[in-house]
Design a protein around this motif. Sequence first.
Motif, PDB file in Angstrom:
ATOM      1  N   VAL A 298     -18.662   4.424  -2.459  1.00 20.89           N
ATOM      2  CA  VAL A 298     -17.307   4.120  -2.981  1.00 20.89           C
ATOM      3  C   VAL A 298     -16.513   4.563  -4.836  1.00 20.89           C
ATOM      4  N   ILE A 299     -17.949   4.483  -5.496  1.00 22.50           N
ATOM      5  CA  ILE A 299     -17.620   4.361  -7.291  1.00 22.50           C
ATOM      6  C   ILE A 299     -17.805   5.961  -6.620  1.00 22.50           C
ATOM      7  N   ALA A 300     -18.488   7.100  -6.286  1.00 23.07           N
ATOM      8  CA  ALA A 300     -18.665   8.641  -6.397  1.00 23.07           C
ATOM      9  C   ALA A 300     -17.247   8.836  -5.560  1.00 23.07           C
ATOM     10  N   THR A 301     -16.135   8.555  -4.254  1.00 21.01           N
ATOM     11  CA  THR A 301     -15.309   8.622  -4.210  1.00 21.01           C
ATOM     12  C   THR A 301     -14.254   8.435  -5.101  1.00 21.01           C
ATOM     13  N   SER A 302     -14.849   7.269  -5.417  1.00 16.72           N
ATOM     14  CA  SER A 302     -13.695   7.226  -6.814  1.00 16.72           C
ATOM     15  C   SER A 302     -13.219   7.944  -8.181  1.00 16.72           C
ATOM     16  N   SER A 303     -14.725   8.640  -7.970  1.00 13.70           N
ATOM     17  CA  SER A 303     -15.119   9.501  -9.411  1.00 13.70           C
ATOM     18  C   SER A 303     -14.226  10.708  -9.588  1.00 13.70           C
ATOM     19  N   THR A 304     -13.489  10.944  -7.916  1.00 14.64           N
ATOM     20  CA  THR A 304     -13.511  12.282  -7.824  1.00 14.64           C
ATOM     21  C   THR A 304     -11.866  12.806  -8.177  1.00 14.64           C
ATOM     22  N   VAL A 305     -11.244  13.637  -9.092  1.00 13.07           N
ATOM     23  CA  VAL A 305      -9.896  13.845  -9.586  1.00 13.07           C
ATOM     24  C   VAL A 305      -9.290  14.173  -8.527  1.00 13.07           C
ATOM     25  N   PRO A 306      -8.086  13.938  -8.507  1.00  9.47           N
ATOM     26  CA  PRO A 306      -7.538  14.853  -7.612  1.00  9.47           C
ATOM     27  C   PRO A 306      -6.589  16.045  -7.506  1.00  9.47           C
ATOM     28  N   PHE A 307      -5.538  16.497  -6.116  1.00 12.40           N
ATOM     29  CA  PHE A 307      -6.079  17.724  -5.589  1.00 12.40           C
ATOM     30  C   PHE A 307      -5.162  18.048  -5.689  1.00 12.40           C
ATOM     31  N   MET A 308      -4.316  18.454  -7.094  1.00 12.38           N
ATOM     32  CA  MET A 308      -2.643  19.245  -7.154  1.00 12.38           C
ATOM     33  C   MET A 308      -1.621  18.401  -7.675  1.00 12.38           C
ATOM     34  N   THR A 309      -2.401  17.249  -7.244  1.00  6.17           N
ATOM     35  CA  THR A 309      -1.794  15.542  -7.145  1.00  6.17           C
ATOM     36  C   THR A 309      -1.467  14.814  -8.674  1.00  6.17           C
ATOM     37  N   PRO A 310      -0.369  14.310  -9.246  1.00  2.00           N
ATOM     38  CA  PRO A 310      -0.797  12.958 -10.517  1.00  2.00           C
ATOM     39  C   PRO A 310      -2.139  11.892  -9.761  1.00  2.00           C
ATOM     40  N   ALA A 311      -2.454  11.809  -8.660  1.00  2.00           N
ATOM     41  CA  ALA A 311      -3.518  10.169  -8.471  1.00  2.00           C
ATOM     42  C   ALA A 311      -3.920  10.970  -7.496  1.00  2.00           C
TER      43      ALA A 311
ATOM     44  N   LEU B 118       1.113  -0.942  -0.008  1.00  3.22           N
ATOM     45  CA  LEU B 118      -0.328  -0.238  -0.199  1.00  3.22           C
ATOM     46  C   LEU B 118       0.642   0.996  -0.025  1.00  3.22           C
ATOM     47  N   ASN B 119       1.945   1.103   0.457  1.00  6.44           N
ATOM     48  CA  ASN B 119       2.397   2.441   0.721  1.00  6.44           C
ATOM     49  C   ASN B 119       3.384   2.937  -0.460  1.00  6.44           C
ATOM     50  N   GLU B 120       3.928   1.405  -1.281  1.00  5.12           N
ATOM     51  CA  GLU B 120       4.202   2.094  -2.729  1.00  5.12           C
ATOM     52  C   GLU B 120       2.964   2.612  -3.869  1.00  5.12           C
ATOM     53  N   LEU B 121       2.454   2.257  -3.276  1.00  2.00           N
ATOM     54  CA  LEU B 121       1.362   2.364  -4.221  1.00  2.00           C
ATOM     55  C   LEU B 121       0.540   3.832  -3.419  1.00  2.00           C
ATOM     56  N   LYS B 122       0.976   4.628  -2.424  1.00  2.00           N
ATOM     57  CA  LYS B 122       0.642   5.998  -1.845  1.00  2.00           C
ATOM     58  C   LYS B 122       1.998   7.014  -2.795  1.00  2.00           C
ATOM     59  N   GLU B 123       2.521   6.346  -2.434  1.00  2.99           N
ATOM     60  CA  GLU B 123       4.209   6.792  -3.763  1.00  2.99           C
ATOM     61  C   GLU B 123       3.666   7.863  -5.323  1.00  2.99           C
ATOM     62  N   ASN B 124       2.796   6.970  -5.150  1.00  2.00           N
ATOM     63  CA  ASN B 124       2.022   7.737  -7.090  1.00  2.00           C
ATOM     64  C   ASN B 124       1.361   9.111  -6.295  1.00  2.00           C
ATOM     65  N   LEU B 125       1.003   9.194  -5.330  1.00  4.11           N
ATOM     66  CA  LEU B 125       0.199  10.410  -4.765  1.00  4.11           C
ATOM     67  C   LEU B 125       0.746  11.604  -5.118  1.00  4.11           C
ATOM     68  N   GLY B 126       2.220  11.220  -5.459  1.00  8.80           N
ATOM     69  CA  GLY B 126       3.059  12.598  -5.086  1.00  8.80           C
ATOM     70  C   GLY B 126       3.007  12.948  -4.098  1.00  8.80           C
TER      71      GLY B 126
ATOM     72  N   GLU C 281       2.641  15.943   1.726  1.00 14.10           N
ATOM     73  CA  GLU C 281       1.932  16.524   2.380  1.00 14.10           C
ATOM     74  C   GLU C 281       0.629  17.019   2.005  1.00 14.10           C
ATOM     75  N   LEU C 282       0.032  16.367   0.735  1.00 14.55           N
ATOM     76  CA  LEU C 282      -1.058  16.443   0.199  1.00 14.55           C
ATOM     77  C   LEU C 282      -1.783  14.854  -0.044  1.00 14.55           C
ATOM     78  N   TRP C 283      -0.841  14.326   1.036  1.00 14.60           N
ATOM     79  CA  TRP C 283      -1.397  12.669   0.917  1.00 14.60           C
ATOM     80  C   TRP C 283      -2.687  12.520   1.910  1.00 14.60           C
ATOM     81  N   ASP C 284      -3.381  13.820   2.277  1.00 24.35           N
ATOM     82  CA  ASP C 284      -4.262  14.091   3.389  1.00 24.35           C
ATOM     83  C   ASP C 284      -5.485  14.000   2.082  1.00 24.35           C
TER      84      ASP C 284
END
Length: 336
Positions: free
Chosen positions: A49-62, A19-27, A30-33
């Motif tokens: 779940v689907i609605a939350t997953s459909s939201t685009v990221p804030f100032m990060t690639p994922a 999971l932590n390896e995947l988190k590295e994709n979040l940029g 300080e923007l992980w939260d």
Amino acid sequence: MSPAYIFYGDDDFSMAEALNELKENLGPKELWDVNFTTLIAGSTSYEEVIATSSTVPFMTPARMVLVEGVLATFDGSGRRRSTKNQDAAVKELGAWAGAAEAVPLLPPTTLLVFKEASLKDTNPLLQLLKPVATARRFQALQREQLRSWIKERMTRKGGVMSDGALRLLTELGGGNLWSLDGELEKLQLYAGDRPVSEDDVGLLVSRAREANIFAAVDAMVEGRQLVALRELRRLIADGAAVLYILTMIVRQVRLLLLALSLKGQGLSEQELSRRMGVTSSFVLEKTQKQSKAYTMQKLTALYRQLLDADTAIKTGAASPEGVLELLVADVSNARS
């Protein structure tokens, strides 16, 4: 990247690392939260779940959406079926029957991760999602696998172990990789440039500390604040890793959540143990008793507080010892 991941099994240490390896994709950390959301079975729905997953990221690639325990709610209904009985499987899944079509349509910036304990191969939601998700099973390591893991882990930390030390640590360490990783860290620092010896392991490694951590966590969830604080301070003074202690608190709160979500389903003790990922009837009975002091809503909020605490410690935003002491009060306040 895969549109979704299913992480399941008994090896929660390796699962957490994945999971932590995947988190590295979040940029930036300080923007992980703002780009990481946890949804828990019993307090979420397919639509959320689907609605939350459909939201685009804030100032990060994922962004990552972690969904815990949903597949386990269908584990008892899984059984092999002929093709003509697939309609029955769809009915059992309810709204989740649409997941196989919805998941591939999620934004490519979303990392949707389903996290579970052990699951049956016949779990209907697991079978439905496998064609559109990357499924990884994290099984507890057997003796020779554990020996290889310890050796590789010590090498990664820049240390070397004698054959005798490796054999003894494999015997003493049990299968708890969280505890073993902390012991390896301690042994490497103690030995310095020389190989870790059998005497080093005998001197520094003790299974008693793990028992003390369980006692401290039990005192927390049972509302015995003074005892919990005393035990936590003693553990930290003895060199226990704060992140490991926090991990054990998170584990216990997760077990409480599972106990509440499975309550009233008429499951046998064996089935409850399997779904919760515990092997001891004593631990199962104790967890069920402890869960009676909490509500699903308060436990879910507490679980999120624990995730925030983990982030605060890892990013250096707060003192690890101070965070733990505040959590003692938070856990106690969550009791009904």
